[in-house]
Design an enzyme around this catalytic site. Structure first.
Site, PDB file in Angstrom:
ATOM      1  N   LYS A   1      31.816  37.855  43.880  1.00  0.00           N
ATOM      2  CA  LYS A   1      33.209  38.194  44.181  1.00  0.00           C
ATOM      3  C   LYS A   1      33.391  38.577  45.653  1.00  0.00           C
ATOM      4  O   LYS A   1      34.478  38.421  46.202  1.00  0.00           O
ATOM      5  CB  LYS A   1      33.687  39.356  43.305  1.00  0.00           C
ATOM      6  CG  LYS A   1      33.536  39.147  41.804  1.00  0.00           C
ATOM      7  CD  LYS A   1      34.388  38.009  41.284  1.00  0.00           C
ATOM      8  CE  LYS A   1      34.522  38.004  39.777  1.00  0.00           C
ATOM      9  NZ  LYS A   1      33.294  37.663  39.031  1.00  0.00           N
TER      10      LYS A   1
HETATM   11  C1  LIG Z   1      33.081  36.932  37.898  1.00  0.00           C
HETATM   12  C2  LIG Z   1      31.686  36.563  37.642  1.00  0.00           C
HETATM   13  C3  LIG Z   1      31.356  35.367  36.996  1.00  0.00           C
HETATM   14  C4  LIG Z   1      32.399  34.424  36.476  1.00  0.00           C
HETATM   15  O1  LIG Z   1      33.107  33.806  37.512  1.00  0.00           O
HETATM   16  P1  LIG Z   1      34.512  33.098  37.202  1.00  0.00           P
HETATM   17  O2  LIG Z   1      35.030  32.690  38.524  1.00  0.00           O
HETATM   18  O3  LIG Z   1      35.361  34.167  36.563  1.00  0.00           O
HETATM   19  O4  LIG Z   1      34.259  31.986  36.282  1.00  0.00           O
HETATM   20  C5  LIG Z   1      30.013  35.045  36.842  1.00  0.00           C
HETATM   21  N1  LIG Z   1      29.051  35.882  37.268  1.00  0.00           N
HETATM   22  C6  LIG Z   1      29.333  37.051  37.881  1.00  0.00           C
HETATM   23  C7  LIG Z   1      28.212  37.921  38.301  1.00  0.00           C
HETATM   24  C8  LIG Z   1      30.648  37.423  38.102  1.00  0.00           C
HETATM   25  O5  LIG Z   1      30.917  38.586  38.721  1.00  0.00           O
END
Ligand SMILES: *Cc1c(COP(=O)(O)O)cnc(C)c1O
Length: 495
Positions: free
Chosen positions: A112
């Site tokens: 993120k």
């Molecule tokens: C948010 C997240 C995901 C999923 O990503 P999306 O974009 O919501 O599909 C996978 N792994 C981690 C560690 C995340 O923080």
């Protein structure tokens, strides 16, 4: 060339990128999509000589075409700096023949950060460009990682406040500690008595509340979203797929125009959609492999063409993927419906009223770029253990979902193309589950004892993000029911 955005749910007017970033969600509840996806207008040879920031600029400039070069470069420079623990920003690590794109070197050690370290700058620049003087209130539902990364990005950014809702008991203890110790006078964190989907729906309802919007405006506030539905999050995520390809090319791992596969551990469908957009820009990607955990609503969708969220919500050891309503899938649905807002809106109405929808065979045929599968808790734990034992690399639980699904894909298809696996979190963020996978004996130890043990056996330094919360004070202690979310927002804002 300029790219404009419109809603997936009605024949809305078009918006500039900065307007779409400010609004987050369209007024009709739809998502903003570019009216066409711009082509990559720089060659892979050129990209292969660039650093992360330069690649990011060349990918983002045609999506955010109302930003000046100076504005966009300024945002990029402020985002991808020493908050990351490596100058590469997103290193590519070869493990047992696959390339792990480590997207967790930012300040909160999950992928993120790749988008949320730049979103505050895109948003404040967008506000300036559109002569907005209101204070911007970021409202976010999190399955654990977005909330912390968004707060880290927005903490003490003038002209902004941020309110984060997370499911009580639905995040890892390290994730929770990261959030409740968050500094910054403009940050607010609340656990809700519900799951992530309820948090996300609650936030969407607050966004759609016209009366509240008016009360807010009277007091000089307006909402925006840091969730992955904001194109200000989606667009920066496209950059690292291009960067990864350019790097493979620079290192002679792929020939010119040689196609690769990409595997993405998926929840809200944001990260994999970014890969899909990269492909549509012209990046040589063949299959987009969508990896789910036990909440395998997407796997079932790719198999059957039916999206059905009427099922038990499972709490897993990859909590950031514990999602039954993958919001960003709507952008793909809109597209495979031939960019038809009518067809898309009808399906989304079905989702809202019946909890499910079914796409037509013609639409399903448009999904041939995707392969979906899932990993059970036992399978992903075994992947962590086996990989550690065979080569010493320790991956987190989300990345392990992707690695497991990649194995299934190879067995099912025999396709051995060069493959990039999106590695979405540091194992230190999910220490207990990771260490338990390696050896159940670890379960007796405390969180930070496990952190030190992970560092020792994996031969990797404890990331700063973890050191920083080891002894940090709890600063937030708010909890509410799902139907109390609006009141608590009003309380924080004093309205
Ligand atoms: C948010 C997240 C995901 C999923 O990503 P999306 O974009 O919501 O599909 C996978 N792994 C981690 C560690 C995340 O923080």
């Amino acid at each position: 060339m300029s790219t404009l955005y419109k809603s997936t749910r009605s024949d809305s007017k078009t918006f500039t990128a900065s307007e779409a970033i400010l609004k987050g969600l369209a007024d009709d509840g739809g998502l903003f999509v570019p009216t066409s996806i711009p082509a990559l207008d720089v060659s892979i040879e050129e990209l292969s000589k660039m650093d992360y920031k330069e690649v990011a600029y060349n990918v983002m400039k045609n999506f955010l075409s109302d930003f000046t070069e100076e504005e966009l470069k300024d945002c990029i420079n402020k985002a991808y700096d020493s908050k990351f623990d490596t100058e590469e920003i997103a290193p590519l690590v070869e493990v047992e023949g696959a390339y792990y794109l480590e997207l967790f070197h930012g300040s909160t050690i999950a992928f993120k950060d790749m988008a949320l370290s730049i979103l505050p700058h895109l948003l404040t620049t967008s506000a300036k460009k559109n002569n907005i003087n209101n204070e911007i209130v970021i409202l976010t539902a999190t399955s654990g990682d977005t909330g912390k990364a968004a707060m880290a990005g927005f903490a003490d950014v003038p002209g902004t406040r941020i309110i984060v809702f997370y499911p009580a008991g639905g995040v890892s203890s390290i994730q929770e500690k990261q959030m409740v110790t968050q500094k910054g006078d403009n940050t607010y964190v609340v656990s809700i008595n519900g799951n992530f989907d309820e948090a996300q729906s609650g936030v969407k309802a607050i966004f759609g509340d016209k009366e509240l919007a008016k009360e807010m405006a009277d007091k000089g506030f307006q909402f925006s979203s840091a969730n992955s539905i904001n194109i200000g999050r989606l667009v920066p995520q496209i950059a690292y797929y291009v960067y990864a390809y350019a790097k493979l090319f620079a290192e002679g791992k792929v020939a010119k125009d040689e196609k690769i596969n990409v595997v993405v551990p998926t929840g809200n469908f944001g990260n994999i959609l970014a890969a899909f957009y990269a492909k549509n820009m012209g990046l040589p990607i063949d299959k987009l492999i969508c990896a789910s955990n036990d909440n395998k609503v997407l796997y079932d969708f790719f198999e059957t063409g039916v999206y059905d969220k009427n099922r038990e919500f499972m709490l897993t050891i990859s909590p950031s993927m514990d999602i039954l309503i993958s919001s960003n899938l709507e952008r793909l649905i809109y597209r495979i419906a031939g960019n038809s807002y009518e067809k898309n809106a009808a399906l989304m109405e079905d989702l809202k009223t019946k909890g499910k929808y079914e796409i037509t065979p013609e639409m399903k045929a448009e999904l041939k770029d995707f392969y979906g599968n899932y990993a059970s808790e036992a399978e992903l734990s075994k992947t962590i253990k086996d990989t550690y034992e065979s080569c010493g690399y320790i991956m987190d639980t989300h990345t392990a979902v992707a690695a497991t699904v990649y194995d299934k894909y190879k067995k099912a298809t025999g396709d051995n193309k060069t493959t990039v696996i999106a590695s979405t979190a540091s194992p230190f963020k999910f220490t207990r589950s990771v260490m338990n996978a390696i050896d159940p004996k670890y379960d007796e130890k405390g969180d930070f004892e496990l952190v030190d043990e992970l560092s020792r056996i994996g031969n990797v330094a404890v990331p700063n993000a973890i050191e920083e919360i080891r002894n940090a004070d709890v600063r937030h202690n708010n909890n509410c029911d799902v139907d109390g979310m609006k009141d608590i927002v009003k309380k924080f804002l004093g309205i």
